[in-house]
Design an enzyme around this catalytic site. Structure first.
Site, PDB file in Angstrom:
ATOM      1  N   CYS A  46       0.833  -1.215   0.000  1.00 40.22           N
ATOM      2  CA  CYS A  46       0.000   0.000   0.000  1.00 40.22           C
ATOM      3  C   CYS A  46       0.858   1.252   0.000  1.00 40.22           C
ATOM      4  CB  CYS A  46      -0.910   0.030   1.226  1.00 40.22           C
ATOM      5  SG  CYS A  46      -2.054  -1.335   1.293  1.00 40.22           S
ATOM      6  N   ASP A 139     -20.727  12.622 -14.727  1.00 37.60           N
ATOM      7  CA  ASP A 139     -22.157  12.389 -14.480  1.00 37.60           C
ATOM      8  C   ASP A 139     -22.376  11.539 -13.223  1.00 37.60           C
ATOM      9  OD1 ASP A 139     -21.158   9.975 -15.356  1.00 37.60           O
ATOM     10  OD2 ASP A 139     -22.511   9.751 -17.063  1.00 37.60           O
TER      11      ASP A 139
HETATM   12  C1  BEZ Z   1       0.507  -4.746   1.789  1.00 30.56           C
HETATM   13  O1  BEZ Z   1       0.025  -3.650   1.531  1.00 30.56           O
HETATM   14  O2  BEZ Z   1       1.715  -4.913   1.773  1.00 30.56           O
HETATM   15  C2  BEZ Z   1      -0.362  -5.933   2.095  1.00 30.56           C
HETATM   16  C3  BEZ Z   1      -1.542  -5.778   2.794  1.00 30.56           C
HETATM   17  C4  BEZ Z   1      -2.321  -6.892   3.077  1.00 30.56           C
HETATM   18  C5  BEZ Z   1      -1.932  -8.134   2.617  1.00 30.56           C
HETATM   19  C6  BEZ Z   1      -0.767  -8.286   1.902  1.00 30.56           C
HETATM   20  C7  BEZ Z   1       0.024  -7.174   1.623  1.00 30.56           C
END
Ligand code: BEZ
Length: 223
Positions: A46, A139
């Site tokens: 992330c 929209d």
């Molecule tokens: C990550 O963002 O690294 C991650 C999050 C949940 C499961 C596996 C990877």
């Protein structure tokens, strides 16, 4: 069944975010929108995704696309995590992420929008959010959705390419072929009869001959 389908009006939800309380449609205004969810704050994949999204935010703005992220943690956590993301990008600590992150600690939106990944759970066994992408048109209707599991990071450069196609095909009766990039030739959709094509595509229609003899592989320069 929870979830949202192409062409549906995207729910005008209210949420707490890193820029305060928002109502989605007001936040988007007349712009396009891209909404992307994340499993959790302070996780490695992330962090790389939000770092890349932040680096590309100028490209999304150029296309009149407002960005908004979601993760199942609190606003306070999002603010702390944002500093890590800026550090990952080698940006000054005072720099802020150029888009808000929604706090969905109770997973209300995750459930409503069908975003939970049943295979990825937190320490209490509660499912985390998958990596969803929703592109919303001016929209307010859903133009594209992509759903990746938590273990596979997305490609935000590809999302820009996709948005270029969505915006082009919203304005012109064309379709974009495999791997299309802006400026490449485009395709005449199959529902356009041959006798209408000449008038619709003044730059010309080029048909590739095929063994079937069917004339469906029709190209035209990008309008
Ligand atoms: C990550 O963002 O690294 C991650 C999050 C949940 C499961 C596996 C990877």
């Amino acid at each position: 069944m929870p979830g949202i389908l192409l062409g549906d009006v995207f729910p005008d939800f209210e949420a707490e975010t890193t820029i305060g309380h928002i109502k989605l449609h007001d936040y988007l205004g007349d712009s396009w929108g891209i909404f992307f969810s994340h499993p959790r704050d302070y996780t490695p994949v992330c962090t790389t995704e939000l770092g890349r999204a932040s680096k590309l935010s100028g490209e999304f703005s150029k296309r009149n696309v407002k960005m908004i992220a979601l993760s199942v943690d609190s606003v306070e956590d999002h603010h702390g995590w944002s500093k890590d993301i800026m550090a990952y990008n080698d940006e000054a600590p005072a720099c802020k992420l150029p888009f808000p992150i929604i706090a969905d600690a109770k997973r209300d939106l995750a459930v409503k929008l069908g975003m939970l990944d049943p295979d990825e759970r937190d320490k209490d066994g509660i499912p985390l959010t998958a990596r969803c992408v929703f592109v919303i048109g001016p929209d307010k209707k859903l133009k594209l959705s992509i759903l990746y599991p938590a273990t596979t990071g997305r490609n935000f450069d590809e999302l820009l390419r996709v948005i270029d196609s969505l915006q082009l095909t919203a304005q012109n009766r064309v379709a974009t072929p495999v791997g299309w990039k802006p400026g490449d030739r485009v395709m005449v959709p199959p529902n356009i009869p041959e006798d209408e094509a000449a008038a619709l595509y003044p730059a010309g229609v080029f048909t590739k001959d095929l063994p079937s003899g069917k004339k469906y592989l029709r190209y035209t320069p990008q309008p």
